[in-house]
Design an enzyme around this catalytic site. Structure first.
Site, short mmCIF file in Angstrom:
data_model
loop_
_atom_site.label_atom_id
_atom_site.label_comp_id
_atom_site.label_asym_id
_atom_site.label_seq_id
_atom_site.Cartn_x
_atom_site.Cartn_y
_atom_site.Cartn_z
N ASP A 286 -0.72 -0.57 6.76
CA ASP A 286 -0.16 -0.25 5.46
C ASP A 286 0.28 -1.58 4.82
OD1 ASP A 286 0.71 1.03 3.22
OD2 ASP A 286 1.93 2.51 4.25
C1 BGC Z 1 1.76 3.08 0.91
C2 BGC Z 1 0.38 3.58 1.27
C3 BGC Z 1 -0.64 3.08 0.28
C4 BGC Z 1 -0.56 1.56 0.21
C5 BGC Z 1 -1.57 0.94 -0.72
C6 BGC Z 1 1.78 1.59 0.62
O1 BGC Z 1 2.99 1.20 0.09
O2 BGC Z 1 2.65 3.37 1.97
O3 BGC Z 1 0.38 4.98 1.31
O4 BGC Z 1 -1.91 3.50 0.63
O5 BGC Z 1 0.74 1.20 -0.22
O6 BGC Z 1 -1.29 1.20 -2.04
#
Ligand code: BGC
Length: 759
Positions: A286
């Site tokens: 993530d």
């Molecule tokens: C979130 C994810 C997301 C990623 C990319 C993160 O802050 O937890 O769910 O896919 O950002 O945008």
């Protein structure tokens, strides 16, 4: 310079010709044979696309890194022309011409937005969910995207956690079905490899692996601590279901598991994911998870990167840790070349599976961008699906459906609020392309009725709270007294009052935890004042999570939870409000009576001192609270219709079952109302005698049926011995002999029971 560029072009073209004839393994081996260590690490690096002015990709950081072969993919950039430009840099200007993978959080639609995933799960309609993902993939792929960070399948039992909005609720069985439907919808067929040749499908990424939904106290990014049995029986099944459905990639979560950050957790990413589940795609972190390993206190960027790689992470989102530290770690013997190669191979394989080596511009067809996005057909489908997700919680005196006549007062801060219709995580949405509820209602009633509108209140009295929860989607603020006066004035002139109230769209979703789950102060005060007028009131509750509606249930005749229904929210609400559609949504989460009951879920253990379901007072020395009863305000699986259904007793084809065996369980559902309607028939089990304590109820089957007026239908479920198994203290999947209860009904609480003995 010109000459060098043309040589590079020839190299990359030569590579592409080979790609068409070589099988994946051979192709990737040959390609990796040409790659330097830096180029391999480059493939493991993923960054946001950022803001690119058309024609200026090379002036950006991602452009420069792409040219140097130091970037494997980009994400959350919108616009096929910009994406094509970056892809051209990758293909024509980097040494080996390896195309970029292009991701986005296409979570519940691209420009045609579907209801938030929590709402979608309340439809219990797997065809609808699959179709929503298929359309999302079609639109996203038409605009340059080939990889989505969806489905989010984190089981969430705590409504304080804002990200409950992004998943399919509290139940592992329903959650697993939703996960599979979404993977099928995005990727097509059953296996990531079937994406070859299909321009309209994209790669899915199941997230957030794992257990993110169990953040302590519902506070986002917080600690998770859980037994292996809870993991295996309740939290892991939906991720496993996505893997079994062939999901191409997995995103690791922000939380710790067994006190090790998920991103650096070898047990999770290798032992479970690869060895037990046989996952053969790639793992991405993530956002800056590797950077956060150090903040958790588990190593600096170099150590965190090494730990993450060796645990089984393949791609680093945003921390630059893999790109900048792994070469040195390799020299120091902290990571192995084999592991770097493995990660690089997995990323290249994903690109191969997507067909990007065959045609790097497969997803960059600007003609498709003009014709395949936000089409009338897609919007029509989104509208139909949205109507299936609304959950009718109360309808005393059959206030609903409304008649299209007389004067309707539409009141509330969500009634004419375009940006707050569609919900959280809509990276590609264009708000001004779709109507507000007010506009949709005027259109729906035409000349047959008059619609009067007033905002009625702010989202909440506290301006800074409203602002904090807005995240760019502002709701106009006014003087609360003046807003209320205006609302009361139009309400007095009307025959019926429809209130569009609740949270604003970004008060659920990432980083939107809440400590109080009631409707906000000024909205509740306004409702109380409106209720005094003595006209029928319908509350439409906009929410990305279960709301505490205890006061509302006591004081209002009709309540419908509309969640956030996507771009077609307005028309879809009107379809149900005026009876063109009959509500059929059922809760995929328990709705609490009070915030202090959270975490609240139907499949809880009995305890040694249970109070009865429906107990109406406090009992000393029993497991209960002084102030509120244990029951939810509205249980899992609950949802009313405009019509009524009657269930017969449960009939089992045999009262015994043994390992490997199968029986059937059936009921006759009889229709007793005035509308043709859908019903979701639910099957639950209870293991009454077992070595390890089992939940009071577990969903093991459901069927969405359609009944025409006056019709009866027999609904039959196959009940296999496998469905009765659970993971014991050694995490072995076991079937225990003894008594079980089989329950079928219209919600988790309204069920008919039959006894079964496992031999
Ligand atoms: C979130 C994810 C997301 C990623 C990319 C993160 O802050 O937890 O769910 O896919 O950002 O945008």
């Amino acid at each position: 310079m010109k000459k060098i560029l043309s040589t590079i072009t020839i190299v990359s073209c030569a590579m592409m010709v080979q790609a068409q004839s070589l099988p994946m393994d051979e192709f990737v081996t040959q390609l990796m044979g040409k790659m330097t260590l830096e180029e391999k690490l480059g493939q493991l690096n993923l960054l946001p696309g950022g803001d690119i002015t058309t024609g200026a990709a090379m002036q950006t950081e991602v452009g420069t890194l792409t040219q140097k072969g130091m970037l494997g993919g980009i994400f959350n950039i919108k616009g096929v022309d910009k994406i094509r430009e970056l892809q051209e840099v990758a293909v024509k200007k980097s040494r080996l011409g390896i195309p970029l993978i292009v991701g986005m959080d296409v979570v519940h639609g691209y420009e045609t937005i579907f209801p938030i995933p929590l709402a979608l799960s309340c439809s219990w309609d797997m065809n609808a969910i699959e179709e929503s993902a298929r359309i999302a993939a079609k639109e996203a792929s038409a605009d340059g995207i080939n990889w989505t960070y969806s489905p989010m399948v984190d089981i969430a039992r705590d409504a304080r956690w804002g990200r409950i909005a992004e998943g399919s609720g509290e139940d592992p069985f329903l959650g697993s079905e939703c996960a599979k439907a979404m993977v099928r919808g995005y990727q097509g067929k059953s296996d990531g490899r079937d994406m070859y040749g299909d321009k309209e499908r994209i790669m899915a990424c199941v997230k957030h692996f794992a257990l993110y939904g169990a953040s302590e106290a519902g506070r986002d990014y917080n600690t998770v601590d859980m037994s292996r049995q809870t993991m295996y029986n309740y939290y892991l099944p939906p991720y496993k279901a996505a893997v079994e459905a062939g999901v191409g990639s997995v995103m690791s979560s922000f939380n710790i598991i067994d006190y090790v950050p998920a991103t650096a957790n070898k047990w999770l990413l290798t032992d479970v994911l690869r060895d037990e589940w046989k996952f053969d795609g790639f793992v991405v972190t993530d956002y800056n998870s590797i950077g956060e390993i150090g903040i958790w206190g588990a190593g600096n960027l170099a150590k965190g990167s090494a730990r993450a790689l060796m645990a089984g992470t393949d791609m680093d989102m945003c921390s630059y840790g893999f790109l900048r530290t792994l070469a040195q770690s390799l020299k120091e013997g902290k990571v192995t070349e084999a592991q770097i190669n493995l990660a690089c191979r997995r990323v290249l394989e994903a690109k191969y599976k997507l067909g990007l080596f065959k045609d790097p511009y497969k997803y960059c067809d600007s003609k498709r961008a003009k014709k395949d996005i936000f089409t009338p057909e897609h919007r029509q489908i989104a509208r139909r699906i949205a109507a299936e997700t609304f959950v009718l919680l109360k309808n005393e005196g059959d206030v609903l459906p409304l008649k299209k006549k007389g004067t309707i007062a539409l009141i509330g801060p969500l009634a004419h609020n375009r940006a707050n219709m569609e919900g959280t995580w809509c990276v590609a949405a264009v708000h001004d392309k779709y109507p507000t509820l007010l506009e949709a209602m005027k259109e729906a009633v035409g000349k047959d009725a008059t619609v009067l509108y007033a905002q009625g209140s702010n989202i909440c009295r506290d301006a800074s709270l409203q602002e904090a929860g807005a995240f760019g989607k502002q709701t106009p603020r006014g003087d609360d007294d003046a807003l209320r006066e205006e609302a009361l004035r139009i309400a007095r002139q009307s025959d019926v009052i429809v209130c569009a109230m609740g949270e604003s769209a970004e008060m659920s979703g990432e980083s939107s935890s809440r400590a109080n789950l009631e409707l906000f102060d000024v909205q509740r005060e306004l409702l109380a004042a409106l209720a005094q007028i003595g006209k029928p009131i319908v509350l439409l509750n906009f929410a990305g999570r279960p709301t505490v509606l205890a006061w509302e249930r006591q004081n209002l005749p009709a309540i419908m939870n509309v969640w956030f229904g996507g771009s077609e929210t307005g028309p879809a609400i009107c379809d149900v409000l005026f009876g063109d559609k009959v509500p059929s949504g059922k809760l995929s989460v328990s709705m609490p009576q009070a915030t202090g009951q959270e975490p609240l879920y139907y499949n809880h253990m009995n305890t040694g001192r249970p109070v009865k379901t429906g107990a109406d007072r406090y009992y000393k020395y029993q497991s209960n609270y002084l102030e509120v009863r244990n029951d939810p305000l509205y249980p899992f699986g609950y949802g009313l219709s405009y019509t009524r259904f009657e269930y017969s007793d449960v009939r089992l084809s045999s009262s015994t079952l043994s390992e490997g065996g199968k029986i059937t369980a059936s009921v006759v559902v009889r229709y007793t109302g005035n509308y043709d309607a859908d019903e979701v028939v639910q099957l639950y089990i209870r293991d009454i005698e077992s070595e390890c304590v089992r939940p009071v109820k577990e969903l093991k089957g459901f069927r969405r049926i359609h009944l025409a007026k006056g019709e009866s239908k027999e609904v039959t479920f196959d009940l296999t011995a496998d469905l009765l198994k659970y993971y014991d203290y050694d995490c072995r999947l076991v079937l225990e002999s003894g008594k079980f209860e089989i329950m079928i009904g219209t919600s988790s609480e309204a069920v008919k029971k039959a006894g079964l003995v496992v031999m």
